[in-house]
Design a protein around this motif. Sequence first.
Motif, PDB file in Angstrom:
ATOM      1  N   MET A 136     -19.375  -0.034  -6.816  1.00  0.00           N
ATOM      2  CA  MET A 136     -18.511  -1.645  -6.850  1.00  0.00           C
ATOM      3  C   MET A 136     -17.538  -1.470  -7.744  1.00  0.00           C
ATOM      4  O   MET A 136     -16.161  -2.128  -7.643  1.00  0.00           O
ATOM      5  CB  MET A 136     -19.444  -2.670  -6.887  1.00  0.00           C
ATOM      6  N   TYR A 137     -17.449  -0.794  -8.918  1.00  0.00           N
ATOM      7  CA  TYR A 137     -16.925  -1.167  -9.959  1.00  0.00           C
ATOM      8  C   TYR A 137     -16.453   0.363 -10.479  1.00  0.00           C
ATOM      9  O   TYR A 137     -16.767   0.662 -11.801  1.00  0.00           O
ATOM     10  CB  TYR A 137     -17.113  -1.979 -11.318  1.00  0.00           C
ATOM     11  N   PRO A 138     -15.653   1.153  -9.834  1.00  0.00           N
ATOM     12  CA  PRO A 138     -15.234   2.538 -10.342  1.00  0.00           C
ATOM     13  C   PRO A 138     -14.689   2.647 -11.562  1.00  0.00           C
ATOM     14  O   PRO A 138     -14.641   3.717 -12.111  1.00  0.00           O
ATOM     15  CB  PRO A 138     -14.539   3.179  -8.947  1.00  0.00           C
ATOM     16  N   SER A 139     -14.008   1.454 -12.029  1.00  0.00           N
ATOM     17  CA  SER A 139     -13.100   1.778 -13.294  1.00  0.00           C
ATOM     18  C   SER A 139     -14.043   1.622 -14.501  1.00  0.00           C
ATOM     19  O   SER A 139     -13.762   1.858 -15.643  1.00  0.00           O
ATOM     20  CB  SER A 139     -12.024   0.591 -13.464  1.00  0.00           C
ATOM     21  N   ALA A 140     -15.461   1.139 -14.407  1.00  0.00           N
ATOM     22  CA  ALA A 140     -16.337   1.314 -15.222  1.00  0.00           C
ATOM     23  C   ALA A 140     -17.147   2.572 -15.466  1.00  0.00           C
ATOM     24  O   ALA A 140     -17.090   3.105 -14.340  1.00  0.00           O
ATOM     25  CB  ALA A 140     -17.394   0.190 -15.409  1.00  0.00           C
TER      26      ALA A 140
END
Length: 322
Positions: A136-140
Amino acid sequence: MKTVAVIVQDGFAPFEFGVACEAFGLDRTADGIPNFDFRIVTPDPGAVASKMPFSINIENDLSFAYEADLVVVSPTTPEYWAHVDERVLEVIRHAVAREAWVLSLCSGSFLLAAAGVLDGRRATTHWMYAQRMAEMYPSADVDPDVLYVQDGRIITSAGTAAGLDACLHLLRQELGAEMTNTIARRMVVPPQRDGGQAQFIDKPLPVAASMSLAPVSDWMLQNLRADLSVDQLAARAHMSPRTFARRFKADFGATPAAWLSRQRILHAQRLLEKTDLGLDRIAYESGFGSAAVLRQNFARTLGLTPTAYRSRFRHVTEDQAA
């Protein structure tokens, strides 16, 4: 740190919510621990449903969270992750921007990620949800294998009991080792489990008391000054070095060397807070051998020199004793 706001929304997890209340909301002045101005907040005051069949009534809106020194984000059930209240996200962004502490418990990290404050940061969550969070949050940078992660003034924890470890980790930075150990004793939990420790341990309990490594670990704590090798420890446990190292990591979630190093750091912290001993003597008593090695370990583990640590936390202990 003087003020703490815990954000609660529909679908909140009672255990993790209770962890925040236990860690930051209890009056421990009788034990010499300073109280926090602790408040539970929610976007729309009133009845807030937990994921269990009960609700709690919350009187405070989010206003207090905009000025709190610590903002704790309680976890919610998965159906709420895709529909996070924008007002909560704004509080989280504002807290990070003003460099307040932000602590998420278990899946509360999904709210931090939704707010965008985990972009480019390392974080964790319950191992069951780690893959979903990464998708869901590939930047994390989601690490599924640790108890908690601190990146700057943001702390994310894994599930359930790991929330206690994350809270104690934060309290140790604010209050010092001695006061945090007092809080841990009241909670009847270990005072320190490193964030890098595995989220789940293969064999959390020995099959029989005779197989327990507790006598060896107790002996290690009583002999921190000694040069303790795996061979020596294995002999005390009546095991081969290889079997001992494997069993120790299975039981304690860390290698013997890593566990021993952390115990030496904790002992040195207590000596810095409670005694006037010089650094050479503290290094000897805690098993580091020399002040130079003590400084290296403090810098690597705590990001402080022993002198800076003493200056920061000695006055806290003295003020509470006065």
